[in-house]
Scaffold this motif. Structure first.
Motif, PDB file in Angstrom:
ATOM      1  N   LEU A  62       0.824  -1.197   0.000  1.00 30.83           N
ATOM      2  CA  LEU A  62       0.000   0.000   0.000  1.00 30.83           C
ATOM      3  C   LEU A  62       0.869   1.262   0.000  1.00 30.83           C
ATOM      4  N   GLU A  65       2.212   1.924  -3.429  1.00 33.93           N
ATOM      5  CA  GLU A  65       1.202   2.499  -4.314  1.00 33.93           C
ATOM      6  C   GLU A  65       1.019   3.989  -4.031  1.00 33.93           C
ATOM      7  N   ILE A  66       1.032   4.367  -2.769  1.00 31.13           N
ATOM      8  CA  ILE A  66       0.933   5.788  -2.410  1.00 31.13           C
ATOM      9  C   ILE A  66       2.141   6.549  -2.942  1.00 31.13           C
ATOM     10  N   ARG A  68       4.020   5.772  -5.497  1.00 30.73           N
ATOM     11  CA  ARG A  68       3.931   5.827  -6.954  1.00 30.73           C
ATOM     12  C   ARG A  68       2.997   6.948  -7.392  1.00 30.73           C
ATOM     13  N   ARG A  69       1.844   7.041  -6.751  1.00 26.32           N
ATOM     14  CA  ARG A  69       0.878   8.069  -7.121  1.00 26.32           C
ATOM     15  C   ARG A  69       1.376   9.479  -6.783  1.00 26.32           C
ATOM     16  N   THR A  70       2.057   9.640  -5.663  1.00 25.06           N
ATOM     17  CA  THR A  70       2.531  10.982  -5.294  1.00 25.06           C
ATOM     18  C   THR A  70       3.694  11.416  -6.171  1.00 25.06           C
ATOM     19  N   LEU A  85      -5.407  12.971  -2.162  1.00 24.11           N
ATOM     20  CA  LEU A  85      -4.827  11.917  -2.994  1.00 24.11           C
ATOM     21  C   LEU A  85      -4.615  10.631  -2.202  1.00 24.11           C
ATOM     22  N   VAL A  86      -4.008  10.749  -1.029  1.00 24.00           N
ATOM     23  CA  VAL A  86      -3.756   9.555  -0.211  1.00 24.00           C
ATOM     24  C   VAL A  86      -5.083   8.939   0.229  1.00 24.00           C
ATOM     25  N   VAL A  89      -6.459   6.956  -2.636  1.00 21.07           N
ATOM     26  CA  VAL A  89      -5.736   5.689  -2.807  1.00 21.07           C
ATOM     27  C   VAL A  89      -6.205   4.675  -1.760  1.00 21.07           C
ATOM     28  N   GLU A  92      -9.718   3.529  -2.633  1.00 22.77           N
ATOM     29  CA  GLU A  92      -9.653   2.622  -3.777  1.00 22.77           C
ATOM     30  C   GLU A  92      -9.182   1.231  -3.342  1.00 22.77           C
ATOM     31  N   GLN A  93      -8.188   1.185  -2.481  1.00 20.03           N
ATOM     32  CA  GLN A  93      -7.677  -0.100  -1.996  1.00 20.03           C
ATOM     33  C   GLN A  93      -8.738  -0.829  -1.182  1.00 20.03           C
TER      34      GLN A  93
END
Length: 130
Positions: A62, A65-66, A68-70, A85-86, A89, A92-93
């Motif tokens: 997890l 993934e955070i 990667r998105r940031t 944003l977090v 994520v 979504e998870q």
């Protein structure tokens, strides 16, 4: 100690390890003494839960993934945008886990978890430090 199969074996192994550190690493031994309940909290769960509770694989995945998105966004205009944003994520998870029916523990095994009233009361690491 995580390879042990019974609670008393886990506790004995922890104590053995802490006592073996006293001469060479007294600060580490003291830290182990204070952190015992927090680190070994998994032993109060049913044995079939032990490997899943001491593993950090889901949390690490997890966090990746955070990250990667940031990285895609780069610079955030304010703290609220990071939080959104977090949060997205994490939501979504959670939806992913719910829709796929992926559960770490079955309902039957969750029923075997003792209530808080049944657990021995021990100070946590934060309380011991205060």
């Amino acid at each position: 100690m995580f390879a042990q199969e019974k609670t008393d074996e886990i506790e004995a192994r922890w104590d053995d390890l802490a006592s073996s550190l006293v001469d060479r690493f007294p600060k580490a031994a003291e830290l182990m003494l204070h952190a015992r309940e927090d680190v070994l909290a998994f032993r109060h769960f049913p044995p079939q839960h032990w490997k899943k509770t001491w593993s950090t694989n889901l949390l690490e995945r997890l966090n990746e993934e955070i990250k990667r998105r940031t990285r895609v966004v780069g610079i955030f205009p304010n703290d609220a945008s990071i939080t959104r944003l977090v949060g997205a994520v994490l939501l979504e998870q959670d939806e992913h886990w719910q829709l796929e029916g992926r559960r770490m523990f079955s309902a039957e095994s969750m029923a075997a978890i003792p209530s808080l009233a049944e657990l021995p009361t021990q100070p946590s690491l934060q309380e011991a430090a205060a």
